[in-house]
Design an enzyme around this catalytic site. Structure first.
Site, PDB file in Angstrom:
ATOM      1  N   ASN A 152       0.777  -1.177  -0.119  1.00  0.00           N
ATOM      2  CA  ASN A 152      -0.035  -0.074   0.058  1.00  0.00           C
ATOM      3  C   ASN A 152       0.986   1.261  -0.049  1.00  0.00           C
ATOM      4  OD1 ASN A 152      -2.448   1.621   0.418  1.00  0.00           O
ATOM      5  ND2 ASN A 152      -1.524   2.102   2.434  1.00  0.00           N
TER       6      ASN A 152
ATOM      7  N   SER B 190      -3.117   3.117  -8.765  1.00  0.00           N
ATOM      8  CA  SER B 190      -4.072   4.298  -8.923  1.00  0.00           C
ATOM      9  C   SER B 190      -4.653   4.748 -10.287  1.00  0.00           C
ATOM     10  CB  SER B 190      -3.035   5.482  -8.475  1.00  0.00           C
ATOM     11  OG  SER B 190      -3.700   6.642  -8.770  1.00  0.00           O
TER      12      SER B 190
ATOM     13  N   TYR C  48       4.696   9.705 -10.757  1.00  0.00           N
ATOM     14  CA  TYR C  48       3.853   8.902  -9.961  1.00  0.00           C
ATOM     15  C   TYR C  48       2.730   8.169 -11.118  1.00  0.00           C
ATOM     16  CZ  TYR C  48      -0.195   7.972  -7.068  1.00  0.00           C
ATOM     17  OH  TYR C  48      -1.458   7.364  -6.285  1.00  0.00           O
ATOM     18  N   ALA C  49       2.250   8.794 -11.919  1.00  0.00           N
ATOM     19  CA  ALA C  49       1.440   8.203 -13.047  1.00  0.00           C
ATOM     20  C   ALA C  49       2.359   6.940 -13.719  1.00  0.00           C
ATOM     21  CB  ALA C  49       0.859   8.886 -13.931  1.00  0.00           C
ATOM     22  N   ALA C  50       3.515   7.269 -14.163  1.00  0.00           N
ATOM     23  CA  ALA C  50       4.250   6.306 -14.692  1.00  0.00           C
ATOM     24  C   ALA C  50       4.653   5.032 -13.769  1.00  0.00           C
ATOM     25  CB  ALA C  50       5.611   6.929 -15.114  1.00  0.00           C
TER      26      ALA C  50
ATOM     27  N   LYS D 145       2.822   3.927 -11.163  1.00  0.00           N
ATOM     28  CA  LYS D 145       1.341   3.227 -10.861  1.00  0.00           C
ATOM     29  C   LYS D 145       1.147   2.279 -12.032  1.00  0.00           C
ATOM     30  CE  LYS D 145       0.495   4.441  -6.739  1.00  0.00           C
ATOM     31  NZ  LYS D 145       0.850   3.332  -5.496  1.00  0.00           N
TER      32      LYS D 145
END
Length: 264
Positions: free
Chosen positions: A95, A147, A161-163, A165
């Site tokens: 998490n 996410s 962050y997007a990459a 996740k």
């Protein structure tokens, strides 16, 4: 239904501070309520204590340890500590995660590396040390918390962050296929916009501290008209950790109120 009696759950990022429930805290408490013995790990002692106190007050079983999930030595130590306390690991919930703003141009290399570590490497390290334990046992379930930022742009310039996740989801799928014949399942919970204590910090990073405006905008982004909460994430994680999902692996459960299906 969804009972976890006799099972041991190792949860990273299980703590929470501030008002409201964090994802890791809700997951840990829910797993304990369903009968699991929880081994909770967090970087912050106060956050750990908050979660452990709730579980113990409700009569659940929990042991805790402070550790940095991005450090190999800490991860190895937490796995060994869990085995000393409980003798096995049936469920792993990864998490740990954190978002920082920036594009490749304006983000520092150090921030990029830190984002990859906390959002991807932490799950890799936990899997590296827990999967052999599960393989010796002949069974296990891994739930990685990703996410929707890994699926689509959600209005914030959080490229690293997007990459990370998105990579976490593909790491989960690929590993799940490799380990499917060994009795181990790996899946992802993919939260959308969730109202947790972290939202205040996100407002500082992405909305110049306009907490009320940031919260209002996030509610308005969701087709259901509201953000979810940590319990929405926790119930999806419980399902994927339970024997009722025994034929589900290499999949994602998106918990987002419909936002990834919408164009607004």
């Amino acid at each position: 239904m969804l009972r976890l009696d006799g099972k041991v759950a190792l949860v990273t990022g299980c703590g929470s501070t501030g008002e409201g429930w964090g994802n890791g805290q809700a997951i840990s408490v829910l797993l304990a309520r369903q009968g699991a013995r929880v081994f909770g790990v967090d970087l912050r002692e106060e956050a750990l204590r908050n979660t452990a106190d709730i579980i113990r007050q409700e009569g659940g079983a929990v042991e805790t340890m402070t550790a940095d999930a991005t450090r190999a030595a800490d991860v190895q130590a937490m796995v060994q500590a869990c085995l000393r306390h409980y003798g096995r690991i049936d469920i792993l919930v990864n998490n740990v995660g954190r978002s920082e703003p920036g594009t490749p141009v304006d983000m520092s290399e150090a921030t990029w590396d830190e984002q990859m570590d906390v959002n991807l490497k932490a799950a890799y390290l936990a899997c590296k040390h827990v999967l052999p334990v599960m393989e010796r046992q002949g069974a296990g379930a891994v739930v990685n918390v990703s996410s929707i930022a890994g699926l689509r742009y959600v209005g914030k310039p959080q490229v690293a962050y997007a990459a990370a996740k998105a990579a976490l989801m593909q790491m989960t799928r690929t590993t799940a296929v490799v380990y499917a014949a060994r009795g181990i399942r790996l899946n992802c919970v993919v939260p959308g916009l969730v109202f947790t204590p972290l939202v205040r910090r996100l407002a500082d990073k992405y909305a110049q501290g306009d907490f009320d405006g940031f919260v209002r905008h996030r509610h308005e982004q969701v087709p259901m008209g509201r953000m979810g909460d940590a319990w929405d994430v926790a119930h999806a994680a419980l399902f994927l950790a339970s024997d009722e999902s025994r034929y589900i692996t290499a999949q994602e459960i998106v918990v987002d109120g419909g936002i990834t299906a919408a164009t607004r």
